[in-house]
Design a protein around this motif. Structure first.
Motif, PDB file in Angstrom:
ATOM      1  N   THR A 168       1.205  -0.905   0.500  1.00  0.00           N
ATOM      2  CA  THR A 168      -0.122   0.160  -0.009  1.00  0.00           C
ATOM      3  C   THR A 168       0.680   1.495   0.025  1.00  0.00           C
ATOM      4  O   THR A 168       1.641   1.673   0.611  1.00  0.00           O
ATOM      5  N   VAL A 169       0.595   1.713  -0.442  1.00  0.00           N
ATOM      6  CA  VAL A 169       1.652   3.618  -1.586  1.00  0.00           C
ATOM      7  C   VAL A 169       0.800   4.475  -1.015  1.00  0.00           C
ATOM      8  O   VAL A 169      -0.004   4.820  -1.106  1.00  0.00           O
ATOM      9  N   GLU A 170       1.914   5.396  -1.234  1.00  0.00           N
ATOM     10  CA  GLU A 170       1.460   7.040  -0.840  1.00  0.00           C
ATOM     11  C   GLU A 170       2.004   7.337  -2.625  1.00  0.00           C
ATOM     12  O   GLU A 170       2.206   6.982  -3.213  1.00  0.00           O
ATOM     13  N   ASP A 171       1.326   8.744  -2.049  1.00  0.00           N
ATOM     14  CA  ASP A 171       1.403   9.569  -3.930  1.00  0.00           C
ATOM     15  C   ASP A 171       2.832   9.551  -4.008  1.00  0.00           C
ATOM     16  O   ASP A 171       3.499   9.925  -5.667  1.00  0.00           O
ATOM     17  N   THR A 172       3.944   9.833  -3.001  1.00  0.00           N
ATOM     18  CA  THR A 172       5.275  10.101  -3.342  1.00  0.00           C
ATOM     19  C   THR A 172       6.292   8.817  -2.730  1.00  0.00           C
ATOM     20  O   THR A 172       7.330   8.931  -3.235  1.00  0.00           O
ATOM     21  N   THR A 173       5.669   7.524  -2.999  1.00  0.00           N
ATOM     22  CA  THR A 173       5.908   6.764  -2.778  1.00  0.00           C
ATOM     23  C   THR A 173       6.460   6.686  -4.728  1.00  0.00           C
ATOM     24  O   THR A 173       6.263   6.514  -5.581  1.00  0.00           O
ATOM     25  N   LEU A 174       8.053   5.785  -5.082  1.00  0.00           N
ATOM     26  CA  LEU A 174       8.397   6.030  -6.382  1.00  0.00           C
ATOM     27  C   LEU A 174       8.246   4.598  -6.896  1.00  0.00           C
ATOM     28  O   LEU A 174       8.036   3.377  -6.094  1.00  0.00           O
ATOM     29  N   VAL A 175       8.184   4.297  -7.984  1.00  0.00           N
ATOM     30  CA  VAL A 175       7.209   3.468  -9.052  1.00  0.00           C
ATOM     31  C   VAL A 175       8.907   2.697  -9.389  1.00  0.00           C
ATOM     32  O   VAL A 175       9.508   3.418  -9.640  1.00  0.00           O
ATOM     33  N   LEU A 176       8.699   1.353  -9.982  1.00  0.00           N
ATOM     34  CA  LEU A 176       9.787   1.115 -10.486  1.00  0.00           C
ATOM     35  C   LEU A 176       9.706   0.425 -11.457  1.00  0.00           C
ATOM     36  O   LEU A 176       8.644  -0.108 -11.481  1.00  0.00           O
ATOM     37  N   PRO A 177      10.454  -0.284 -12.019  1.00  0.00           N
ATOM     38  CA  PRO A 177      10.329  -0.891 -14.046  1.00  0.00           C
ATOM     39  C   PRO A 177       9.260  -1.708 -13.182  1.00  0.00           C
ATOM     40  O   PRO A 177       9.523  -3.156 -12.466  1.00  0.00           O
ATOM     41  N   GLY A 178       8.680  -2.384 -13.966  1.00  0.00           N
ATOM     42  CA  GLY A 178       7.813  -3.988 -14.077  1.00  0.00           C
ATOM     43  C   GLY A 178       6.720  -3.329 -12.804  1.00  0.00           C
ATOM     44  O   GLY A 178       5.886  -4.107 -12.586  1.00  0.00           O
ATOM     45  N   ASP A 179       6.545  -2.635 -11.605  1.00  0.00           N
ATOM     46  CA  ASP A 179       5.276  -1.634 -10.664  1.00  0.00           C
ATOM     47  C   ASP A 179       4.052  -2.456 -11.660  1.00  0.00           C
ATOM     48  O   ASP A 179       3.624  -2.049 -12.843  1.00  0.00           O
ATOM     49  N   ILE A 180       3.091  -2.711 -10.935  1.00  0.00           N
ATOM     50  CA  ILE A 180       1.997  -2.869 -11.301  1.00  0.00           C
ATOM     51  C   ILE A 180       1.154  -2.208 -10.397  1.00  0.00           C
ATOM     52  O   ILE A 180       0.904  -2.460  -9.234  1.00  0.00           O
ATOM     53  N   ILE A 181       0.883  -1.067 -10.702  1.00  0.00           N
ATOM     54  CA  ILE A 181       0.106   0.391  -9.394  1.00  0.00           C
ATOM     55  C   ILE A 181      -1.338   0.411 -10.006  1.00  0.00           C
ATOM     56  O   ILE A 181      -2.381  -0.182 -10.797  1.00  0.00           O
ATOM     57  N   ARG A 182      -2.460  -0.662  -9.058  1.00  0.00           N
ATOM     58  CA  ARG A 182      -3.655  -0.404  -8.915  1.00  0.00           C
ATOM     59  C   ARG A 182      -4.481   0.308  -8.248  1.00  0.00           C
ATOM     60  O   ARG A 182      -3.995   0.621  -6.854  1.00  0.00           O
ATOM     61  N   VAL A 183      -5.046   1.495  -8.914  1.00  0.00           N
ATOM     62  CA  VAL A 183      -6.117   2.057  -7.998  1.00  0.00           C
ATOM     63  C   VAL A 183      -7.941   1.567  -8.079  1.00  0.00           C
ATOM     64  O   VAL A 183      -8.465   1.041  -8.399  1.00  0.00           O
ATOM     65  N   PRO A 184      -8.168   1.211  -6.866  1.00  0.00           N
ATOM     66  CA  PRO A 184      -9.086   0.166  -6.348  1.00  0.00           C
ATOM     67  C   PRO A 184     -10.333   1.684  -6.632  1.00  0.00           C
ATOM     68  O   PRO A 184     -10.432   3.062  -6.750  1.00  0.00           O
ATOM     69  N   GLU A 185     -11.603   1.131  -6.855  1.00  0.00           N
ATOM     70  CA  GLU A 185     -12.841   1.872  -6.623  1.00  0.00           C
ATOM     71  C   GLU A 185     -13.506   1.703  -5.341  1.00  0.00           C
ATOM     72  O   GLU A 185     -12.873   1.117  -4.449  1.00  0.00           O
ATOM     73  N   ARG A 186     -13.494   3.406  -4.844  1.00  0.00           N
ATOM     74  CA  ARG A 186     -14.206   3.442  -3.830  1.00  0.00           C
ATOM     75  C   ARG A 186     -15.909   3.207  -3.320  1.00  0.00           C
ATOM     76  O   ARG A 186     -16.262   2.497  -4.835  1.00  0.00           O
ATOM     77  N   PHE A 187     -16.837   2.807  -2.112  1.00  0.00           N
ATOM     78  CA  PHE A 187     -17.720   2.770  -2.082  1.00  0.00           C
ATOM     79  C   PHE A 187     -18.716   3.595  -2.333  1.00  0.00           C
ATOM     80  O   PHE A 187     -19.773   3.097  -2.914  1.00  0.00           O
ATOM     81  N   PHE A 188     -18.485   4.865  -2.239  1.00  0.00           N
ATOM     82  CA  PHE A 188     -18.986   5.955  -1.559  1.00  0.00           C
ATOM     83  C   PHE A 188     -18.697   7.258  -3.064  1.00  0.00           C
ATOM     84  O   PHE A 188     -17.830   7.827  -2.884  1.00  0.00           O
TER      85      PHE A 188
END
Length: 188
Positions: A168-188
């Motif tokens: 689980t990451v924050e906005d400032t977390t660094l992305v590395l090659p091959g990473d898969i970033i998932r942005v989930p859906e909110r309930f409300f």
């Protein structure tokens, strides 16, 4: 009154110039995030293999989906999941096995594999890796969040020491090659 406005404009302009100078120095002094010594090669990486004294055996190659690179003379070599030093030793050993006496091999990464962003972003997909990229930069590349995005629960799936881990990451977390970033859906 006019002199006061001019003074304020000059102060703001000098502060902006100072901020730009500090930012430029910080960017120039920031080392690359990907550690070339420990970086594990993977599918989609483009590498330059240099066999010293043998220009015909040197060249630029891309790792296929299995992490295999097809090299002249020795054919396919599986270097996926290995760091650069181990990959160099593996290729050297294959070249020394009946082809060259004491081969010296060097490998450098030309282009890192892409990262992926999925879920509640406007343009999910794969994007080229850029050094020092944060999660927020990656989301901006994907044209931002959709209105249903849960911006507080972004997860990166990352391969660490050969094992996939979810972080689980924050906005400032660094992305590395091959990473898969998932942005989930909110309930409300």
């Amino acid at each position: 009154m006019q002199t006061f406005r001019v003074l304020i404009i000059l102060c703001v302009a000098s502060l902006v110039g100072l901020a730009q100078t500090v930012y430029a120095q910080t960017v120039a002094e920031t080392p690359p995030i990907v550690d070339a010594e420990r970086y594990e090669l993977g599918s989609g990486d483009k590498v330059r293999v240099i066999v010293y004294g043998e220009d015909d055996l040197s060249g630029e190659f891309e790792l296929d989906g299995s992490g295999i690179v097809a090299l002249p003379l020795i054919g396919p070599v599986n270097i996926g999941g290995r760091d650069l030093a181990v990959a160099e030793q593996l290729i050297s050993a294959k070249l020394a096995d009946g082809y060259l006496v004491n081969p010296r091999v060097s490998i450098e990464v030309l282009n890192y594999r892409p990262f992926y962003i999925l879920g509640e972003v406007k343009k999910p997909g794969s994007y080229p890796y850029v050094n020092s990229m944060t999660v927020l930069n990656a989301i901006a590349l994907a044209s931002g969040f959709t209105y249903r995005a849960n911006e507080k629960k972004i997860v990166i799936t990352r391969r660490v020491d050969g094992v996939e881990k979810k972080i689980t990451v924050e906005d400032t977390t660094l992305v590395l090659p091959g990473d898969i970033i998932r942005v989930p859906e909110r309930f409300f």
